[in-house]
Motif scaffolding. Structure first.
Motif, PDB file in Angstrom:
ATOM      1  N   SER A  66      48.989  38.568  41.599  1.00  0.00           N
ATOM      2  CA  SER A  66      49.532  37.213  41.596  1.00  0.00           C
ATOM      3  C   SER A  66      48.499  36.179  41.160  1.00  0.00           C
ATOM      4  CB  SER A  66      50.086  36.857  42.981  1.00  0.00           C
ATOM      5  OG  SER A  66      49.108  37.037  43.981  1.00  0.00           O
ATOM      6  N   TYR A  67      47.211  36.495  41.315  1.00  0.00           N
ATOM      7  CA  TYR A  67      46.168  35.578  40.834  1.00  0.00           C
ATOM      8  C   TYR A  67      46.259  35.437  39.313  1.00  0.00           C
ATOM      9  CZ  TYR A  67      41.586  33.875  39.428  1.00  0.00           C
ATOM     10  OH  TYR A  67      40.582  33.149  38.843  1.00  0.00           O
ATOM     11  N   ALA A  68      46.332  36.564  38.615  1.00  0.00           N
ATOM     12  CA  ALA A  68      46.437  36.532  37.158  1.00  0.00           C
ATOM     13  C   ALA A  68      47.739  35.868  36.713  1.00  0.00           C
ATOM     14  CB  ALA A  68      46.348  37.953  36.595  1.00  0.00           C
ATOM     15  N   LEU A  69      48.798  36.052  37.499  1.00  0.00           N
ATOM     16  CA  LEU A  69      50.077  35.411  37.185  1.00  0.00           C
ATOM     17  C   LEU A  69      49.949  33.893  37.264  1.00  0.00           C
ATOM     18  CD1 LEU A  69      53.130  35.789  36.597  1.00  0.00           C
ATOM     19  CD2 LEU A  69      53.494  35.772  39.083  1.00  0.00           C
ATOM     20  N   GLY A  72      48.006  32.421  34.463  1.00  0.00           N
ATOM     21  CA  GLY A  72      48.621  32.542  33.156  1.00  0.00           C
ATOM     22  C   GLY A  72      48.041  33.643  32.305  1.00  0.00           C
ATOM     23  N   ASP A  73      47.305  34.559  32.928  1.00  0.00           N
ATOM     24  CA  ASP A  73      46.676  35.660  32.184  1.00  0.00           C
ATOM     25  C   ASP A  73      47.641  36.814  31.935  1.00  0.00           C
ATOM     26  OD1 ASP A  73      44.307  34.237  32.162  1.00  0.00           O
ATOM     27  OD2 ASP A  73      43.559  35.169  34.002  1.00  0.00           O
ATOM     28  N   VAL A  74      48.705  36.906  32.732  1.00  0.00           N
ATOM     29  CA  VAL A  74      49.706  37.951  32.541  1.00  0.00           C
ATOM     30  C   VAL A  74      51.088  37.323  32.682  1.00  0.00           C
ATOM     31  CG1 VAL A  74      48.213  39.805  33.416  1.00  0.00           C
ATOM     32  CG2 VAL A  74      49.757  38.589  34.994  1.00  0.00           C
ATOM     33  N   GLU A  78      54.617  41.741  33.451  1.00  0.00           N
ATOM     34  CA  GLU A  78      53.384  42.534  33.497  1.00  0.00           C
ATOM     35  C   GLU A  78      52.811  42.616  34.904  1.00  0.00           C
ATOM     36  OE1 GLU A  78      51.684  41.608  28.980  1.00  0.00           O
ATOM     37  OE2 GLU A  78      51.202  40.270  30.655  1.00  0.00           O
ATOM     38  N   ALA A  79      53.082  41.612  35.723  1.00  0.00           N
ATOM     39  CA  ALA A  79      52.499  41.559  37.068  1.00  0.00           C
ATOM     40  C   ALA A  79      53.282  42.381  38.092  1.00  0.00           C
ATOM     41  CB  ALA A  79      52.418  40.107  37.546  1.00  0.00           C
ATOM     42  N   ALA A 117      55.716  30.304  36.537  1.00  0.00           N
ATOM     43  CA  ALA A 117      55.593  31.750  36.331  1.00  0.00           C
ATOM     44  C   ALA A 117      56.914  32.460  36.627  1.00  0.00           C
ATOM     45  CB  ALA A 117      54.474  32.313  37.211  1.00  0.00           C
ATOM     46  N   LEU A 118      57.580  32.076  37.707  1.00  0.00           N
ATOM     47  CA  LEU A 118      58.842  32.723  38.066  1.00  0.00           C
ATOM     48  C   LEU A 118      59.965  32.341  37.108  1.00  0.00           C
ATOM     49  CD1 LEU A 118      58.817  32.418  41.978  1.00  0.00           C
ATOM     50  CD2 LEU A 118      58.114  34.350  40.555  1.00  0.00           C
ATOM     51  N   ALA A 119      59.811  31.206  36.433  1.00  0.00           N
ATOM     52  CA  ALA A 119      60.830  30.769  35.481  1.00  0.00           C
ATOM     53  C   ALA A 119      60.923  31.696  34.270  1.00  0.00           C
ATOM     54  CB  ALA A 119      60.542  29.343  35.023  1.00  0.00           C
ATOM     55  N   GLN A 120      59.928  32.570  34.105  1.00  0.00           N
ATOM     56  CA  GLN A 120      59.989  33.548  33.022  1.00  0.00           C
ATOM     57  C   GLN A 120      61.157  34.512  33.200  1.00  0.00           C
ATOM     58  OE1 GLN A 120      56.124  35.451  32.401  1.00  0.00           O
ATOM     59  NE2 GLN A 120      55.131  33.624  33.239  1.00  0.00           N
TER      60      GLN A 120
END
Length: 265
Positions: A66-69, A72-74, A78-79, A117-120
């Motif tokens: 979740s940190y990378a999420l 914006g790194d993943v 992917e997460a 992020a969740l809007a993806q």
């Protein structure tokens, strides 16, 4: 619950006080709904990562989690990792989240990182966010991203003080950042009918918050506390235990409330 291919309902599982059964409730309610056939995603944003450990996710497989999420790194896709429970997946937590306040605190839209992020999008019917104790940036992100807040509340005296502070924070978020945020309900945890204080606190909470309190209460049960060490929910550890049955009943009540809310809409 949302219709297939519609936006999932996002529930932040939050309580600023630690040790109240927050992560335990996030894991086991999510698992109970998944066992019932819903597609459930659990997003772990607690730096301790107990929800991830409790679902058997090894540290070396978590990668950025979740940190990378949030960074914006993943992508969300992917997460997400699978778990031992069919229909239940997870975005695991990593220790890097400890520095989230410093790392993300100066960013634009820092309160909206998780919502964006969740809007993806994903194929979940419901998303649970396991929040850290406290009301810092990570919990604020969860409240901004959520449709509603589920509050596990231990049946003990000091819990009443903590919930009042959480409710003030929810009101603050509603006024400024997420006007649609609602209270999904309060779940009494670690109840013990043999304990007079536990019963007194439970009665006071029900008297004050009325129908916001779930009828189902989660009892103290050794199987609930043992299950995380095996990396599985209590439903898989001991299905017949009082703890497992309580979470099944909570899931059923959760769905009943969802249906009633939909009918009133």
């Amino acid at each position: 619950m949302p219709e297939p291919h519609k936006k999932p309902r996002v529930i932040a599982v939050a309580n600023q006080k630690g040790g109240v059964g927050k992560t335990t409730t996030a894991i086991n309610l999510a698992a109970a709904l998944a066992v019932g056939g819903l597609n459930v995603l659990l997003v772990d944003i607690d730096p301790q990562g107990n929800a991830s450990t409790g679902l058997g996710i090894e540290h070396e497989t978590r990668k950025g989690g979740s940190y990378a999420l949030l960074a914006g790194d993943v992508t969300l896709a992917e997460a997400i990792l699978p778990t031992n429970v069919e229909h239940l997946s997870i975005v695991p937590a990593v220790a890097d989240l400890i520095g989230a306040d410093l790392e993300f605190g100066q960013q634009q839209r820092r309160e909206f990182l998780l919502r964006d992020a969740l809007a993806q999008g994903c194929d979940a019917d419901v998303i649970f966010i396991d929040c850290p104790p406290g009301l810092a940036l990570l919990t604020l992100n969860a409240l901004v991203a959520a449709d509603a807040v589920l509050v596990p509340l231990q049946a003990e005296f000091f819990a009443l003080e903590g919930i009042s502070q959480l409710m003030r924070s929810v009101d603050m978020v509603k006024r400024g950042l997420n006007p649609g945020l609602a209270i999904e309900g309060i779940v009494l945890t670690m109840t013990d009918k043999r304990n007079n204080l536990s019963e007194q606190v439970s009665n006071e909470v029900r008297t004050y918050f009325k129908d916001k309190v779930f009828e189902t209460a989660i009892p103290r049960n050794i199987r609930i506390t043992e299950a995380p060490s095996h990396g599985i929910p209590v439903l898989l550890y001991d299905f017949r235990s009082t703890g497992a049955q309580a979470y099944l009943a909570l899931a059923a009540e959760f769905l009943r409330r969802a249906r009633a809310r939909k009918e009133m809409a």
